[in-house]
Scaffold this active site. Structure first.
Site, PDB file in Angstrom:
ATOM      1  N   SER A  63      -4.690  -4.545 -14.242  1.00  0.00           N
ATOM      2  CA  SER A  63      -3.708  -3.924 -13.249  1.00  0.00           C
ATOM      3  C   SER A  63      -2.413  -3.509 -13.881  1.00  0.00           C
ATOM      4  O   SER A  63      -2.238  -4.093 -14.839  1.00  0.00           O
ATOM      5  CB  SER A  63      -3.588  -5.088 -12.044  1.00  0.00           C
ATOM      6  OG  SER A  63      -4.440  -5.215 -11.575  1.00  0.00           O
TER       7      SER A  63
HETATM    8  N1  SAH Z   1      -6.720  -9.987 -13.736  1.00  0.00           N
HETATM    9  C1  SAH Z   1      -7.332  -9.114 -14.687  1.00  0.00           C
HETATM   10  C2  SAH Z   1      -7.878  -7.712 -13.879  1.00  0.00           C
HETATM   11  C3  SAH Z   1      -9.366  -7.705 -13.918  1.00  0.00           C
HETATM   12  S1  SAH Z   1     -10.242  -6.301 -13.004  1.00  0.00           S
HETATM   13  C4  SAH Z   1      -6.512  -8.836 -15.705  1.00  0.00           C
HETATM   14  O1  SAH Z   1      -5.382  -9.144 -15.825  1.00  0.00           O
HETATM   15  O2  SAH Z   1      -6.950  -8.131 -16.729  1.00  0.00           O
HETATM   16  C5  SAH Z   1     -11.240  -7.395 -12.068  1.00  0.00           C
HETATM   17  C6  SAH Z   1     -12.176  -8.385 -12.556  1.00  0.00           C
HETATM   18  O3  SAH Z   1     -12.978  -8.911 -11.490  1.00  0.00           O
HETATM   19  C7  SAH Z   1     -13.359  -7.612 -13.325  1.00  0.00           C
HETATM   20  O4  SAH Z   1     -13.304  -8.153 -14.769  1.00  0.00           O
HETATM   21  C8  SAH Z   1     -14.531  -8.186 -12.641  1.00  0.00           C
HETATM   22  O5  SAH Z   1     -15.446  -8.039 -13.665  1.00  0.00           O
HETATM   23  C9  SAH Z   1     -14.239  -9.218 -11.835  1.00  0.00           C
HETATM   24  N2  SAH Z   1     -15.091  -9.556 -10.936  1.00  0.00           N
HETATM   25  C10 SAH Z   1     -15.850  -8.711 -10.022  1.00  0.00           C
HETATM   26  N3  SAH Z   1     -16.496  -9.336  -8.930  1.00  0.00           N
HETATM   27  C11 SAH Z   1     -16.324 -10.841  -9.277  1.00  0.00           C
HETATM   28  C12 SAH Z   1     -16.902 -11.931  -8.644  1.00  0.00           C
HETATM   29  N4  SAH Z   1     -17.801 -11.964  -7.718  1.00  0.00           N
HETATM   30  N5  SAH Z   1     -16.577 -13.084  -9.331  1.00  0.00           N
HETATM   31  C13 SAH Z   1     -15.847 -13.039 -10.339  1.00  0.00           C
HETATM   32  N6  SAH Z   1     -15.098 -11.954 -10.925  1.00  0.00           N
HETATM   33  C14 SAH Z   1     -15.509 -10.813 -10.319  1.00  0.00           C
END
Ligand code: SAH
Length: 210
Positions: A63
Site C-alpha cells: 500500500s
Molecule cells: N500489508 C501488505 C500489503 C499486502 S497486499 C504490505 O505491507 O505489503 C494484500 C495481501 O493479502 C496479499 O499479499 C494477498 O496475498 C493477501 N491475502 C489475500 N487474501 C488473503 C486471505 N484470505 N488470508 C490471508 N492473506 C490474504
C-alpha cells in the site's frame, strides 16, 4: 541512492504526510522508522519513498505510505497491544505496527506461501519480531485470540468475516477495506458489549481477499 539519501527521502515523505493527514505523531514516527526500500523489489527501490503503492510480485501490492499511516492511526494501538494482520504481503505494514506495539505483538497471516516465507525472512533480518504464517485469515491464529486489534490489507467483498471479528476483544478495533473493486470503503469496526459500531472512512482500492 545511499543510506543518507534514503533517510532524507523518508523524512521528506513523513513531512508531507504530516501536512496532509490528521494522524498521530506516534504513527508518523513509526513510518519514519521503517526502511520501506528494504521491503520493495530491488528494481523499485528508487521509488520506495514516493507516496505510491508498488507491485511486490504474485499480483499483489504494498500500500501507499499514506494508506498505511491512515490505517495504523485508525487501529489506535499502544505499546504492548496484540495485533492480528490479515495480508502480510511484503511485511511493511506489519513492521510499521510493530514499531508501535513492540516485539512479539504482531501476528500476520499471508495466503501466498512464497510471500509469507520472504516476508518472515525479511522481517527477521531487519530485526522485527513479527509472527508470520502462511494460510487464510479466516482460520489463522485462532489460538492467539483475543487480540486488541485486527486489520486487513485485502478486501472481503461482503464485510469483514465473523471469524476475524470474533478474534478481537470487547473494546477492540478492526480496520478493513470492504466491498468490490471500484466501490470499496475503508471501515473501522469497534467491538462493543452490545454489538459492533461501524465507521466509514472513505473510498479505497485494495486487492481482493481470497
Ligand atoms: N500489508 C501488505 C500489503 C499486502 S497486499 C504490505 O505491507 O505489503 C494484500 C495481501 O493479502 C496479499 O499479499 C494477498 O496475498 C493477501 N491475502 C489475500 N487474501 C488473503 C486471505 N484470505 N488470508 C490471508 N492473506 C490474504
Amino acid at each position: 541512492m545511499d543510506d543518507a539519501d534514503r533517510e532524507a527521502a523518508r523524512r521528506e515523505l513523513v513531512d508531507a504526510l504530516r501536512r496532509r493527514l490528521d494522524v498521530d505523531e506516534r504513527t508518523l514516527a513509526a513510518i519514519e522508522a521503517v526502511p520501506r526500500h528494504a521491503f520493495v523489489p530491488e528494481g523499485r527501490r528508487s521509488r520506495a519513498y514516493a507516496d505510491r503503492p508498488l507491485p511486490i510480485g504474485h499480483d499483489q501490492t504494498i500500500s501507499a505510505p499514506h494508506m498505511v499511516a491512515v490505517m495504523t492511526d485508525l487501529l489506535d494501538v499502544e505499546p504492548g497491544d496484540r495485533v492480528f494482520e490479515i495480508g502480510t504481503g511484503c511485511g511493511y505494514h506489519a513492521a510499521v505496527v510493530a514499531e508501535i506495539v513492540g516485539p512479539g505483538n504482531v501476528y500476520s497471516v499471508e495466503y501466498e506461501p512464497d510471500l509469507a516465507g520472504s516476508a518472515r525472512e525479511r522481517l527477521r533480518r531487519l530485526g522485527y519480531d513479527v509472527t508470520v504464517c502462511a494460510g487464510d485469515g479466516r482460520t489463522a491464529f485462532s489460538d492467539e485470540a483475543p487480540f486488541d486489534a485486527a486489520y486487513l490489507t485485502c478486501a472481503p467483498t461482503d464485510g469483514v468475516p465473523d471469524q476475524i471479528v470474533d478474534r478481537v476483544r470487547t473494546g477492540g478495533r478492526v480496520v478493513a477495506p470492504v466491498g468490490r473493486a471500484g466501490t470499496q470503503r475503508l471501515v473501522r469496526l469497534t467491538i462493543e458489549e452490545e454489538g459492533v459500531d461501524r465507521e466509514d472512512h472513505g473510498g479505497v482500492r485494495f486487492v481482493p481477499m481470497r
